[in-house]
Design a protein around this motif. Structure first.
Motif, PDB file in Angstrom:
ATOM      1  N   VAL A  31       7.487   9.286  44.906  1.00 38.23           N
ATOM      2  CA  VAL A  31       6.966  10.302  45.817  1.00 38.23           C
ATOM      3  C   VAL A  31       6.950  11.680  45.164  1.00 38.23           C
ATOM      4  N   ILE A  70      14.792  10.640  51.983  1.00 37.52           N
ATOM      5  CA  ILE A  70      14.372   9.746  50.896  1.00 37.52           C
ATOM      6  C   ILE A  70      15.535   9.013  50.226  1.00 37.52           C
ATOM      7  N   MET A  82      12.136   3.412  47.365  1.00 34.22           N
ATOM      8  CA  MET A  82      11.551   4.760  47.305  1.00 34.22           C
ATOM      9  C   MET A  82      12.348   5.650  46.360  1.00 34.22           C
ATOM     10  N   LEU A 132      12.290   9.789  44.761  1.00 36.73           N
ATOM     11  CA  LEU A 132      11.709  11.123  44.652  1.00 36.73           C
ATOM     12  C   LEU A 132      11.424  11.406  43.190  1.00 36.73           C
ATOM     13  N   PRO A 138       9.034   8.239  55.574  1.00 36.93           N
ATOM     14  CA  PRO A 138       9.107   7.175  54.582  1.00 36.93           C
ATOM     15  C   PRO A 138       8.489   5.854  55.038  1.00 36.93           C
TER      16      PRO A 138
END
Length: 456
Positions: free
Chosen positions: A17, A34, A40, A42, A350
């Protein structure tokens, strides 16, 4: 929807992301969430103030040793694969290997350019800047479809949450009369003390014992009484109309009225209010979007700026059964209100990103400019006046937002194309700002709006 399949995904795919406009409000809530989310990572954040990025990441608890300031593409190439890239140049975010670009600057020019750049680089786009989608949504959805990537609004903000509720109802074959949301702040009245508060942070409590006579709903006359009593608190909020603009463009629903009705009411009353006039409600026509002010006692839960739909109850026996379960029904038994009393900002987002990145869900190629958010002069404006978007609700001094059906909007200029525009001539109070009143020809976003406007 059951998210277990996403949670248990064994493909090894990771949403990487990148967030543009990252450190305040919405961006902060997403950054905070996050680290707790499976699949996921960052990868990048962008802000004009990179010091704030470092500060916020440290505050949340990110590993400081992984934070890398990058000012060029070469800097990014030298950074480790698991680094969190921090940059002040949003163009560089698209060079960091992200799969998901979240845009939350609220700046129409920046977010449009960032979205187009990301889509053409086959990066999925998750649009938080509703101002941009109100102007360019049709074009950006079509562009994403063309390039085989996702462009979508995000859960955590009202438009996507409401659109999800609408799509659920349509899947079940329910007949939607009205779709809408509560405005951001509540009207709170303490029945024990008579004290009233509009909790927008700008008002002090006042004694208002006369609210007692309008506390229990007895038809539209009750709404008129509440309106008169609380007239000084009523306003048309740019953010509300912008959000309904987004829902309108994807759902096909039209504005209930150009300024929204904004009845002051309780959730338990919605099924008696957002229904046709012939059935005792306020609607001139159905298949519309609208907004209400939530009225509650001091010890009652807020609607939290949440979302609702009003549906037509067709099978009398079935709806009597459901009414017995406590669902919000109209007094005549013909309508039901279904609602989500929440929007959790970046905490929810998310889920949107994983649905897009791992399942390809989100793009709406059917999006069209069903309605246009225009600005109407609320004072006489002189030639040479500069129009500036500002404040928490992204308002423009001297203008009241107005949501118009495209078919009747004429040459009204989109509200969020007016930021920085200078009036070429006088505009008298009550008139909309038109595309001829300002020079938009040099704006790339204006050209994109025109392309999206003519889509069939």
């Amino acid at each position: 929807m059951d998210y277990t399949k996403l949670l248990n995904d064994k493909s090894g795919r990771i949403s990487k992301v990148g967030i543009i406009g990252a450190t305040k409000g919405y961006g902060y809530t997403l950054l905070a969430q996050i680290p707790t989310v499976a699949h996921m990572q960052l990868r990048a954040i962008c802000s004009r103030h990179t010091d704030d990025c470092f500060r916020v990441l440290k505050e949340i608890g990110y590993d400081e040793s992984k934070m890398v300031l990058c000012e060029t593409e070469d800097d990014i190439k030298r950074a480790p694969e698991d680094a969190i890239i921090i940059t002040s140049d949003y163009h560089l975010v698209m060079e960091t290997g992200i799969t998901a670009m979240v845009e939350s600057t609220g700046n129409t020019s920046v977010s449009t350019d960032a979205a187009i750049t990301a889509i053409k680089k086959h990066i999925n786009v998750y649009m938080v800047s509703k101002e941009t989608d109100s102007v360019c949504g049709p074009y950006l959805n079509q562009l994403a479809e063309k390039h085989g990537v996702v462009y979508c609004l995000v859960n955590g903000d009202q438009p996507r949450n409401l659109l999800d509720l609408i799509s659920w109802a349509r899947l079940l074959g329910l007949d939607i009369i009205c779709a809408g949301k509560s405005s951001e702040y509540d009207f709170i009245w303490n029945r024990d003390t008579g004290e009233f508060l509009y909790n927008d942070g700008n008002h002090e409590p006042e004694l208002l014992p006369d609210m007692q006579q309008y506390w229990h709903y007895q038809g539209v006359e009750t709404l008129k009484g509440r309106d008169k009593l609380l007239e000084k608190y009523r306003e048309v909020i740019s953010a509300d109309l912008c959000e309904m603009n987004l829902v309108s463009n994807i759902s096909g629903f039209t504005p209930a009225t150009p300024f929204m009705h904004y009845p002051i009411c309780k959730p338990s009353e919605l099924a008696n209010i957002f229904i046709p006039k012939e059935d005792g409600g306020i609607l001139e026509h159905t298949g519309v979007v609208d907004v209400f002010y939530n009225l509650r006692d001091i010890d009652e839960a807020s609607f939290c700026g949440g979302e609702f739909i009003i549906i037509r109850a067709k099978d009398e026996k079935m709806w009597k059964i459901l009414a017995g379960k406590g669902h919000v029904m109209s007094s005549n038994g013909k309508y039901c209100c279904i609602y989500y009393p929440y929007h959790f900002m970046g905490l929810e987002t998310p889920g949107t990103i994983l649905l897009g990145d791992l399942m390809g869900i989100g793009t709406h190629p059917e999006c069209r400019q069903v309605s246009i958010l225009a600005g109407v002069a609320n004072v006489n404006l002189c030639a040479g006046t500069e129009l500036i978007v500002h404040g928490h609700h992204h308002e423009i001094d001297g203008l009241t937002p107005k949501l118009l059906e495209s078919a009747s909007a004429g040459n009204a200029a989109p509200f969020y194309l007016l930021n920085g525009a200078i009036l070429k001539k006088d505009v008298t109070k009550g008139n909309p700002i038109t595309q001829e009143d300002v020079d938009l020809t040099s704006s790339p976003v204006y050209q994109i709006f025109k392309e999206g406007f003519v889509m069939k």
